[in-house]
Every structure is written in C-alpha cells, then in structure tokens.
Design an enzyme around this catalytic site. Sequence first.
Site, PDB file in Angstrom:
ATOM      1  N   LYS A  50       0.857  -1.178   0.000  1.00 26.55           N
ATOM      2  CA  LYS A  50       0.000   0.000   0.000  1.00 26.55           C
ATOM      3  C   LYS A  50       0.892   1.226   0.000  1.00 26.55           C
ATOM      4  O   LYS A  50       1.435   1.623   1.033  1.00 26.55           O
ATOM      5  CB  LYS A  50      -0.931   0.071   1.208  1.00 26.55           C
ATOM      6  CG  LYS A  50      -2.004   1.173   1.039  1.00 26.55           C
ATOM      7  CD  LYS A  50      -2.551   1.696   2.349  1.00 26.55           C
ATOM      8  CE  LYS A  50      -1.743   2.853   2.898  1.00 26.55           C
ATOM      9  NZ  LYS A  50      -1.841   4.101   2.070  1.00 26.55           N
TER      10      LYS A  50
ATOM     11  N   GLY B 212      -4.945   4.605   4.738  1.00 25.92           N
ATOM     12  CA  GLY B 212      -4.435   3.765   5.803  1.00 25.92           C
ATOM     13  C   GLY B 212      -5.485   3.091   6.654  1.00 25.92           C
ATOM     14  O   GLY B 212      -5.406   1.873   6.912  1.00 25.92           O
TER      15      GLY B 212
ATOM     16  N   GLU C 199       9.445   1.476  10.993  1.00 23.30           N
ATOM     17  CA  GLU C 199      10.386   2.601  10.881  1.00 23.30           C
ATOM     18  C   GLU C 199       9.537   3.851  11.004  1.00 23.30           C
ATOM     19  O   GLU C 199       8.771   4.180  10.105  1.00 23.30           O
ATOM     20  CB  GLU C 199      11.138   2.541   9.543  1.00 23.30           C
ATOM     21  CG  GLU C 199      12.373   3.423   9.517  1.00 23.30           C
ATOM     22  CD  GLU C 199      12.087   4.814   8.976  1.00 23.30           C
ATOM     23  OE1 GLU C 199      11.964   5.744   9.816  1.00 23.30           O
ATOM     24  OE2 GLU C 199      11.985   4.982   7.759  1.00 23.30           O
TER      25      GLU C 199
ATOM     26  N   CYS D 120      12.454  11.736   8.008  1.00 15.33           N
ATOM     27  CA  CYS D 120      12.370  11.232   9.380  1.00 15.33           C
ATOM     28  C   CYS D 120      13.699  11.358  10.115  1.00 15.33           C
ATOM     29  O   CYS D 120      13.718  11.449  11.346  1.00 15.33           O
ATOM     30  CB  CYS D 120      11.893   9.784   9.381  1.00 15.33           C
ATOM     31  SG  CYS D 120      12.840   8.689   8.316  1.00 15.33           S
TER      32      CYS D 120
ATOM     33  N   GLU E  28       7.879  15.915  16.267  1.00 13.54           N
ATOM     34  CA  GLU E  28       8.326  15.892  14.881  1.00 13.54           C
ATOM     35  C   GLU E  28       7.468  16.839  14.051  1.00 13.54           C
ATOM     36  O   GLU E  28       6.251  16.669  13.956  1.00 13.54           O
ATOM     37  CB  GLU E  28       8.247  14.472  14.321  1.00 13.54           C
ATOM     38  CG  GLU E  28       8.829  14.347  12.926  1.00 13.54           C
ATOM     39  CD  GLU E  28       8.875  12.909  12.449  1.00 13.54           C
ATOM     40  OE1 GLU E  28       9.895  12.503  11.853  1.00 13.54           O
ATOM     41  OE2 GLU E  28       7.887  12.190  12.668  1.00 13.54           O
TER      42      GLU E  28
END
Length: 471
Positions: free
Chosen positions: A173, A206, A248, A282, A379
């Site tokens: 996906k 998602g 991750e 990231c 973040e």
Amino acid sequence: MAAQTPNVSGHWIGGERVAGGEGRIDVVDPATGEVVAAVPAGTPADVDRAVTAAQAAFRDWSRVDVAERAAVVTRISEGLKARGAEIAAAVTSEMGSPIGFSTAVQAGLPVHTSAGVASLAGSFPWTEEIGNSLVVREPVGVVGAITPWNYPLHQIVAKVAPALLAGCTVVLKPSEVAPLSAQILAEVAADAGLPAGAFNIVHGEGPVVGEAIAAHPGVDMVSFTGSTRAGKRVSVVASDTVKRVALELGGKSANVVLDDADLAKAVKVGLGNAWINGGQTCTAWTRMLVPAARHDEIVEMVVAAAGRYTVGDPREDTTRIGPMSSAAQQERVNGYIERGAADGASVAFSGEVVDGPGAYVRPTVFAGVAPDAVIAQEEIFGPVLSVIPYADEEQAVAIANSTVYGLAGAVFGEPDHALAVARRLRTGQVDVNGGAFNPMAPFGGYKQSGNGRELGRYGLEEFLEVKSIQR
C-alpha cells in the site's frame, strides 16, 4: 521534452492492472494545487484479492534459486535507472521535491539500494552449521508493505527488494499522497521477469487498506514506515494474528556541535540535513545543540546559511525547498512555527514566501529553544530548525536523548571526541563530522522510532525465518 506524469488507472494485482471500485483518490501537485492523477480508493476486498495472488505466487517464487532471484532484483535496479527521469518527474509532481533532489535521491537512491541488496545473494549465510544442527534461513512468506509519501519510491524499494531476494511475495500500500512511482516499479518488475502475483499494489487510505493488510491472516509480516501514531495502530491490528511487524517511525534527531567542532562545516552540513527534502525527512537533524557560550555566534552563521535556501517552483533547478507535500502538511508545519513563537523561542530567520497557489511555508530557524519546548520534542516534518544551547557535554547528551525518538543524529567535533559522544546517543544511526549516508548499513530506530532494520544485510534478515534442523 520533460518526462510526463504516469497515468495511474488501477491497482496492480496478479501481474495486471485492476480498476477497483468507483471510489477514487486524487493525486494533487502541491506546487499548483492541480489534480495530476487519480488512484482507486481500495477496499478490504481488494486487499484479499492481492493477498490471494501473493500466496499463490509464493509457492513457486520461494523455491526459485537465490541466484535467479538476485538476477531479477538486479534487472529491477537497471529498469529503475532507465526510467529515472520519469520517476523524478512523477515524485516532484506528486509531493513537491525539487527536481534536482528528485533526480539524485528520489530516483537515484532506489537504484543503488536494490543493486546493493542483489549483491548480497552470493555471500549471505543462507545456511550454517552449529554443532549437529543445520540452520537454514527461509522466506517469512507474504509481506504487507505500507509506505509513506516523503521518499515514496525509496521507502518501497527498501522493503520490496530484500523481500523479493529473500523469496517473499509482497502486497504494497503506497501512500495515497504519492502513489505514482509505485506503478512504475510494478511495470519495471514485470519487465524484469518477476512472476505475476509476486508484487502487488493496492491503493487506498491507511485506516481502510493499511488496516486490512495488517489484519489479514494471509499476511505473514507487515513492514511499515510512517508516523509513530500510525505505527502503533499497525502493531495493535497485527497483534491479533501474531504476525511479524517491522516499524520505521518518526524522529527528532539532534545534531550535537561540540566545542572543538569545525563550526563552518557543522552549520553548513547541519542545516542541509535539517532541511533536506524540505525537512520532510524522518532522520532530519531538526535540533542543533550548541555550546551556550557560542550560541549567538552559531546562530548568526545558521542565519547566513539559511538565506541561501531558495524557495519556489520544484521544477526549477535553482530551487532548494519546494512546497510541502500537501495543504494539510503546510497547515501542520505553520502551526508548529506559530507555536514556537508563542512559546517564547526567538525567530532568528524567517525565509521567503511564495506568492500564488501551492503548499509553501517559510523556512524558519528558532534560537534559544528550551530542550523541553514543543518544537524541540515533536516531529514537525518541515523546514524548521531549533537551535538549543547546552551548558556542558553531559547536558548535551542528556538533551539529545531526551525525546521519545531515537532514529538518527550527528556529532561534530575532534574525530575521537565526536566518536565518543556518538556512542552515547540512544539512536539508530549517527553521522560523525558529516559522514556520508551508507545504503548498505543498517537503518532503523530506538525507542518510539521503531524496531527492526532496513537496508543491506540487516534489511534482508528482516524477511527471513530461521529454522534449525538437527541431524
């Protein structure tokens, strides 16, 4: 003539395009706000069909000699290289990476990553003897891969190439924000001789497609790259079938500038790694930790360097920062910039603004940031750098390790000194004095940056089961 954005018309299941249902998701160029393509809004039924195809293909692909599997992966690498201009144009149009970066990294890195994985086949310990036991490594099975929009093809290839070499089959996906390069990969893989069903794509959101993959009993492993919030959800959904999960996730990486560092290099390389891909990375070094006594001096250097970052049309070769990937990401980053100023951090630099449409933000440098400030802990995923002063080395290490993340980081200083500090950072990878990215070294995080490792030998091991046969 410039390469054209590919026309994506469906999922890729069992070696062919599948239209899917009536639902569609628009792919929007963040520089213009224009719709450049559309993909199907996939359903659990689409996932089930893809998993069935992957299970059928696994029976034969897992038995193919590893040398032939490596040859297929090598041909995939060569095919991606041949279509590099098309891939770069697609990524720029779907998520806004400047074309120079898209050419060198977004299109170039997957070529090197897949070739490097294929090169492992001959030397990898597929079997070994331990006493009276024969230890064999076998493919884990059907892999569900869920990937993000910031490095759309690289993140896919980092999973698909080692999974295929291991003998697994894949249901992918890709991000619905940036799905175009995945279709190119499917075509390249078919041309490379990968059997139908060994690689499948189901487009969608998602909460629908991603959760269906994570929950599916026919999926033996899920490899996910994305936000920590979404990764936690994947873990929960996958737990019902006790499948393997590799994550991750996010990062809030520190760049520790020691008192014996080459400041000019630390600032230039540090800012470059903070604002790489518009800060939508990231591993971005979004916290620059500096000796308090030299804070003002270093901030002046950072501001001077920041002024050289041109913001604008990502199709222009001179652009260093394009738009954010979407209007939603633009709003998110602007919200953090407003929060940083409201919480008392000093705005040392506020960059260019682009008139007209597009998801642009002002690149921003905050000075005198408190280690526990929101902008220093969360973040942001945009071109926002926090300069944080520290009193001594002990405090610098404590600040670097103070977030919930542990994905990447950097140290600048006298080489032995910097290496000693790097060993103390609780993070998955650390660059010392600007050490170059190594696509064959293990990549992954500590703490809430995830688990497992990608790239090189360590990435291959993620897709293998270990069996002991006693004789």
